[in-house]
Scaffold this active site. Sequence first.
Site, mmCIF file in Angstrom:
data_model
loop_
_atom_site.group_PDB
_atom_site.id
_atom_site.type_symbol
_atom_site.label_atom_id
_atom_site.label_comp_id
_atom_site.label_asym_id
_atom_site.label_seq_id
_atom_site.Cartn_x
_atom_site.Cartn_y
_atom_site.Cartn_z
ATOM 1 N N SER A 72 69.020 43.361 67.153
ATOM 2 C CA SER A 72 67.746 41.239 67.610
ATOM 3 C C SER A 72 69.031 40.755 68.776
ATOM 4 O O SER A 72 70.410 40.807 67.542
ATOM 5 C CB SER A 72 67.112 41.425 66.523
HETATM 6 N N1 SAH Z 1 67.069 44.953 62.227
HETATM 7 C C1 SAH Z 1 67.307 46.182 62.906
HETATM 8 C C2 SAH Z 1 66.559 46.029 64.549
HETATM 9 C C3 SAH Z 1 66.431 47.134 65.277
HETATM 10 S S1 SAH Z 1 65.488 47.325 66.457
HETATM 11 C C4 SAH Z 1 68.644 45.484 63.936
HETATM 12 O O1 SAH Z 1 69.026 44.342 64.589
HETATM 13 O O2 SAH Z 1 69.560 45.877 64.515
HETATM 14 C C5 SAH Z 1 64.231 48.085 65.240
HETATM 15 C C6 SAH Z 1 63.546 49.066 64.509
HETATM 16 O O3 SAH Z 1 62.740 49.635 63.597
HETATM 17 C C7 SAH Z 1 64.420 50.392 65.014
HETATM 18 O O4 SAH Z 1 65.450 50.576 64.755
HETATM 19 C C8 SAH Z 1 62.957 51.285 64.794
HETATM 20 O O5 SAH Z 1 62.925 52.594 64.845
HETATM 21 C C9 SAH Z 1 62.616 50.547 63.473
HETATM 22 N N2 SAH Z 1 60.733 51.204 63.058
HETATM 23 C C10 SAH Z 1 60.679 51.256 64.221
HETATM 24 N N3 SAH Z 1 58.659 51.459 63.696
HETATM 25 C C11 SAH Z 1 59.569 51.448 62.302
HETATM 26 C C12 SAH Z 1 58.314 51.887 61.476
HETATM 27 N N4 SAH Z 1 57.754 52.207 61.206
HETATM 28 N N5 SAH Z 1 58.903 52.176 59.998
HETATM 29 C C13 SAH Z 1 60.414 52.329 60.121
HETATM 30 N N6 SAH Z 1 61.300 51.124 61.573
HETATM 31 C C14 SAH Z 1 60.999 51.533 62.119
#
Ligand code: SAH
Length: 223
Positions: A72
């Site tokens: 993010s």
């Molecule tokens: N906070 C993270 C954001 C990553 S993007 C950062 O700054 O790196 C969002 C993340 O949510 C991804 O890694 C994706 O695989 C995860 N995600 C998507 N759907 C999900 C679900 N149903 N349960 C858990 N994680 C999920």
Amino acid sequence: MSAAFEQHKGIGMTSQRTRDRLVQRLQEEGIKNIEVLAAISRTPRHIFVDEALATRAYEDTALPIGFGQTISQPYIVARMTEVLLQEGPLQSVLEIGTGCGYQTAILSQLVGEVCSIEYIPELAKRTQALLRELQLDNIHTRIGDGWQGWAEKAPFDAIIVTAAPDEIPQNLLQQLADNGRMVVPVGGEGDVQQLMLVTRHGDEFEEEILDQVLFVPMVKGKK
Ligand code: SAH
């Protein structure tokens, strides 16, 4: 500070000066919480992204982290964290979407403990290894489906969802402590997503729209 951060201080485009320029920009964009800004200043974001992207780690943008996912944007990390902390200290926080672990690492410096769930096993394992190396030992991670939350660890003082569900996950609401707060970007694929703050008052849930945002979709698991 985590002693391990010291080993990743960085040079040039990954140096403390570069991190401090990012902090200054976030302040200009309206981030006010000094503790949040301090955590961003001390956390080496460049080690959460691929080495080839390290020199771009302190730009205020989202970057790819593999598996079709993104880290993010720093402003969004700061804003969501600031909103969670707005009403005072937090003991336990649940994060949905560990991703590369940057948001997790920031939170872990500001709250009692963080429980974080990631859907993609390979990404979760890579990030678990990094967070262990950084000795952030108040973080618990799990591979699983964020729609379910983490019932064994509930209730949570706050929940942060870092992928966008098409509607507010009901299981997560039930895992919020009374007066607990959840920040969550809500919107179906292709829709404008609204960053929402949901506050629990007993069995009532107060909803407030904070911003328009763009997150990767939250993978549909079982609801
Ligand atoms: N906070 C993270 C954001 C990553 S993007 C950062 O700054 O790196 C969002 C993340 O949510 C991804 O890694 C994706 O695989 C995860 N995600 C998507 N759907 C999900 C679900 N149903 N349960 C858990 N994680 C999920």
